[in-house]
Write a protein that holds these residues in place. Structure first.
Motif, PDB file in Angstrom:
ATOM      1  N   LEU A  59      -0.605  -3.593  13.588  1.00  0.00           N
ATOM      2  CA  LEU A  59      -2.182  -4.091  13.490  1.00  0.00           C
ATOM      3  C   LEU A  59      -2.297  -5.361  13.172  1.00  0.00           C
ATOM      4  O   LEU A  59      -3.148  -6.012  13.953  1.00  0.00           O
ATOM      5  N   TYR A  60      -1.467  -5.908  12.205  1.00  0.00           N
ATOM      6  CA  TYR A  60      -1.908  -7.400  11.970  1.00  0.00           C
ATOM      7  C   TYR A  60      -0.910  -8.162  11.862  1.00  0.00           C
ATOM      8  O   TYR A  60      -0.253  -9.062  12.753  1.00  0.00           O
ATOM      9  N   ASP A  61      -0.058  -8.088  10.745  1.00  0.00           N
ATOM     10  CA  ASP A  61       1.048  -9.191  10.520  1.00  0.00           C
ATOM     11  C   ASP A  61       1.734  -8.604   9.569  1.00  0.00           C
ATOM     12  O   ASP A  61       1.466  -8.035   8.446  1.00  0.00           O
ATOM     13  N   VAL A  62       3.270  -9.046   9.410  1.00  0.00           N
ATOM     14  CA  VAL A  62       4.424  -8.226   8.512  1.00  0.00           C
ATOM     15  C   VAL A  62       3.986  -8.911   7.114  1.00  0.00           C
ATOM     16  O   VAL A  62       4.064  -8.278   6.055  1.00  0.00           O
ATOM     17  N   ARG A  63       3.724 -10.230   7.074  1.00  0.00           N
ATOM     18  CA  ARG A  63       3.233 -11.055   5.861  1.00  0.00           C
ATOM     19  C   ARG A  63       2.071 -10.340   5.196  1.00  0.00           C
ATOM     20  O   ARG A  63       2.006 -10.077   3.948  1.00  0.00           O
ATOM     21  N   LEU A  64       1.159 -10.023   5.942  1.00  0.00           N
ATOM     22  CA  LEU A  64       0.099  -9.343   5.338  1.00  0.00           C
ATOM     23  C   LEU A  64       0.475  -7.933   4.879  1.00  0.00           C
ATOM     24  O   LEU A  64      -0.158  -7.626   3.657  1.00  0.00           O
ATOM     25  N   ALA A  65       0.957  -7.307   5.572  1.00  0.00           N
ATOM     26  CA  ALA A  65       1.593  -5.916   5.235  1.00  0.00           C
ATOM     27  C   ALA A  65       2.431  -5.958   3.768  1.00  0.00           C
ATOM     28  O   ALA A  65       2.196  -5.036   2.837  1.00  0.00           O
ATOM     29  N   VAL A  66       3.123  -7.048   3.706  1.00  0.00           N
ATOM     30  CA  VAL A  66       3.940  -7.110   2.550  1.00  0.00           C
ATOM     31  C   VAL A  66       3.094  -7.256   1.322  1.00  0.00           C
ATOM     32  O   VAL A  66       3.147  -6.807   0.304  1.00  0.00           O
ATOM     33  N   ALA A  67       2.306  -8.373   1.579  1.00  0.00           N
ATOM     34  CA  ALA A  67       1.259  -8.927   0.542  1.00  0.00           C
ATOM     35  C   ALA A  67       0.586  -7.617   0.153  1.00  0.00           C
ATOM     36  O   ALA A  67       0.178  -7.629  -1.049  1.00  0.00           O
ATOM     37  N   VAL A  68      -0.129  -7.078   1.022  1.00  0.00           N
ATOM     38  CA  VAL A  68      -1.088  -6.081   0.611  1.00  0.00           C
ATOM     39  C   VAL A  68      -0.489  -4.919  -0.233  1.00  0.00           C
ATOM     40  O   VAL A  68      -0.956  -4.097  -1.135  1.00  0.00           O
ATOM     41  N   PHE A  69       0.729  -4.475   0.423  1.00  0.00           N
ATOM     42  CA  PHE A  69       1.439  -3.526  -0.402  1.00  0.00           C
ATOM     43  C   PHE A  69       2.064  -3.822  -1.727  1.00  0.00           C
ATOM     44  O   PHE A  69       2.205  -2.889  -2.600  1.00  0.00           O
ATOM     45  N   ALA A  70       2.154  -5.229  -2.192  1.00  0.00           N
ATOM     46  CA  ALA A  70       2.724  -5.607  -3.403  1.00  0.00           C
ATOM     47  C   ALA A  70       2.245  -4.784  -4.480  1.00  0.00           C
ATOM     48  O   ALA A  70       2.917  -4.355  -5.437  1.00  0.00           O
ATOM     49  N   LEU A  71       0.938  -4.930  -4.740  1.00  0.00           N
ATOM     50  CA  LEU A  71       0.293  -4.293  -6.091  1.00  0.00           C
ATOM     51  C   LEU A  71       0.147  -2.859  -5.884  1.00  0.00           C
ATOM     52  O   LEU A  71       0.531  -2.099  -7.024  1.00  0.00           O
ATOM     53  N   GLY A  90      -5.287  -5.013  -1.726  1.00  0.00           N
ATOM     54  CA  GLY A  90      -4.221  -4.337  -2.292  1.00  0.00           C
ATOM     55  C   GLY A  90      -4.623  -3.344  -3.383  1.00  0.00           C
ATOM     56  O   GLY A  90      -4.271  -1.868  -3.404  1.00  0.00           O
ATOM     57  N   LEU A  91      -5.895  -3.901  -3.940  1.00  0.00           N
ATOM     58  CA  LEU A  91      -6.214  -2.862  -5.046  1.00  0.00           C
ATOM     59  C   LEU A  91      -7.072  -1.993  -4.444  1.00  0.00           C
ATOM     60  O   LEU A  91      -7.110  -0.625  -5.175  1.00  0.00           O
ATOM     61  N   ALA A  92      -7.603  -2.113  -3.421  1.00  0.00           N
ATOM     62  CA  ALA A  92      -8.602  -1.286  -2.772  1.00  0.00           C
ATOM     63  C   ALA A  92      -7.525  -0.224  -2.304  1.00  0.00           C
ATOM     64  O   ALA A  92      -8.154   0.981  -2.040  1.00  0.00           O
ATOM     65  N   ALA A  93      -6.453  -0.419  -1.596  1.00  0.00           N
ATOM     66  CA  ALA A  93      -5.528   0.511  -1.310  1.00  0.00           C
ATOM     67  C   ALA A  93      -4.860   1.365  -2.037  1.00  0.00           C
ATOM     68  O   ALA A  93      -4.399   2.490  -1.773  1.00  0.00           O
ATOM     69  N   ILE A  94      -4.994   1.090  -3.420  1.00  0.00           N
ATOM     70  CA  ILE A  94      -4.336   2.065  -4.436  1.00  0.00           C
ATOM     71  C   ILE A  94      -5.043   3.413  -4.536  1.00  0.00           C
ATOM     72  O   ILE A  94      -4.418   4.542  -4.571  1.00  0.00           O
ATOM     73  N   ALA A  95      -6.475   3.359  -4.342  1.00  0.00           N
ATOM     74  CA  ALA A  95      -6.989   4.748  -4.517  1.00  0.00           C
ATOM     75  C   ALA A  95      -6.556   5.636  -3.438  1.00  0.00           C
ATOM     76  O   ALA A  95      -6.117   6.871  -3.705  1.00  0.00           O
ATOM     77  N   PRO A  96      -6.665   5.247  -2.089  1.00  0.00           N
ATOM     78  CA  PRO A  96      -6.043   6.270  -0.862  1.00  0.00           C
ATOM     79  C   PRO A  96      -4.600   6.461  -1.070  1.00  0.00           C
ATOM     80  O   PRO A  96      -4.305   7.913  -0.839  1.00  0.00           O
TER      81      PRO A  96
END
Length: 255
Positions: free
Chosen positions: A48-60, A208-214
């Motif tokens: 949907l966006y970018d690999v760097r964004l995907a890696v950065a968002v998933f890190a936390l 990333g913080l928002a993604a922890i809940a789902p």
């Protein structure tokens, strides 16, 4: 200095729902199998966006969820194997993250797709591959390092880490304790490097913080599904989904 994974306000608003869905699906896979959340979340976000964004968002989310599981399964660690695997993975992650800063967007998409296709192909070609425990302990160093490199570059280590650990014949608790030790060690090395190179920003931290809940919410759903369908059906469904995602990533990279 590599390009920062920037996200404007409109993209953030649209991303919250899409990234939440990606992480919920990843949580379902992790709850059903004990591992594999990035196999769903990272390719979907990259597509949907970018690999760097995907890696950065998933890190936390990676660090938080695996820290929880490392603690939960601390009594099931396989001391020598787990330690070697985690330490080698941490070193490999440092190397892979440096590569992440140097490769262009199209190359990163192809790396993620290649990693996924490698995993799918190996699972289909050698479903019964196995290792003796003595050999598995020796191979923990190179397999951990290669897993870390793949994780640093693409956010995915499954082609090496999951197939290697599956081949050791560890039971579910030992498997989870070992693989989450690798993911946690890799994440603890990855985050400072992502911040240093400007790939991880305040916006990606918030996502990333928002993604922890789902992600956490999807895990019990996956555990529930795993009790009601056969492992073979579930594995084939996941492999089919990953294949579709990999083909889409290749198409995006080439076009």
């Amino acid at each position: 200095m590599p390009r920062r994974a920037k996200v404007d306000r409109k993209v953030i608003d649209n991303s919250l729902l899409l990234i939440g869905l990606a992480f919920a699906l990843g949580g379902i896979l992790k709850g059903a199998t004990g591992a594999g959340a990035p196999l769903i979340a990272v390719p979907l976000i990259a597509m949907l966006y970018d690999v760097r964004l995907a890696v950065a968002v998933f890190a936390l989310p990676n660090v938080v969820t695996n820290a929880v599981q490392v603690w939960q399964f601390r009594d099931a660690r396989v001391p020598k194997l787990s330690l070697r695997f985690a330490l080698a993975g941490a070193v490999g992650t440092g190397v892979g993250t440096l590569a992440l800063t140097a490769l262009n967007a199209a190359a990163l998409l192809l790396v993620v797709a290649a990693v996924m296709l490698l995993y799918i192909g190996f699972r289909m070609a050698r479903p019964d591959w196995s290792l003796s425990f003595a050999l598995a302990s020796v191979l923990a160093w190179p397999m951990g390092a290669l897993s870390g490199v793949l994780f640093g570059i693409s956010g995915l280590s499954a082609p090496v880490s999951l197939t290697y650990l599956n081949a050791t014949g560890l039971d579910r608790r030992n498997f989870i304790a070992t693989v989450t030790s690798l993911f946690l060690a890799s994440g603890l090395v990855q985050i400072p490097l992502l911040l240093w190179y400007g790939i991880m920003s305040s916006q990606t931290i918030l996502l990333g913080l928002a993604a922890i809940a789902p992600l956490l919410a999807g895990m019990p759903v996956g555990a529930w599904l795993a009790r009601r369908i056969s492992k073979q059906v579930f594995d084939k469904t996941i492999l089919a989904l990953l294949c579709v995602l990999a083909v889409k990533l290749v198409w995006d990279a080439l076009t």
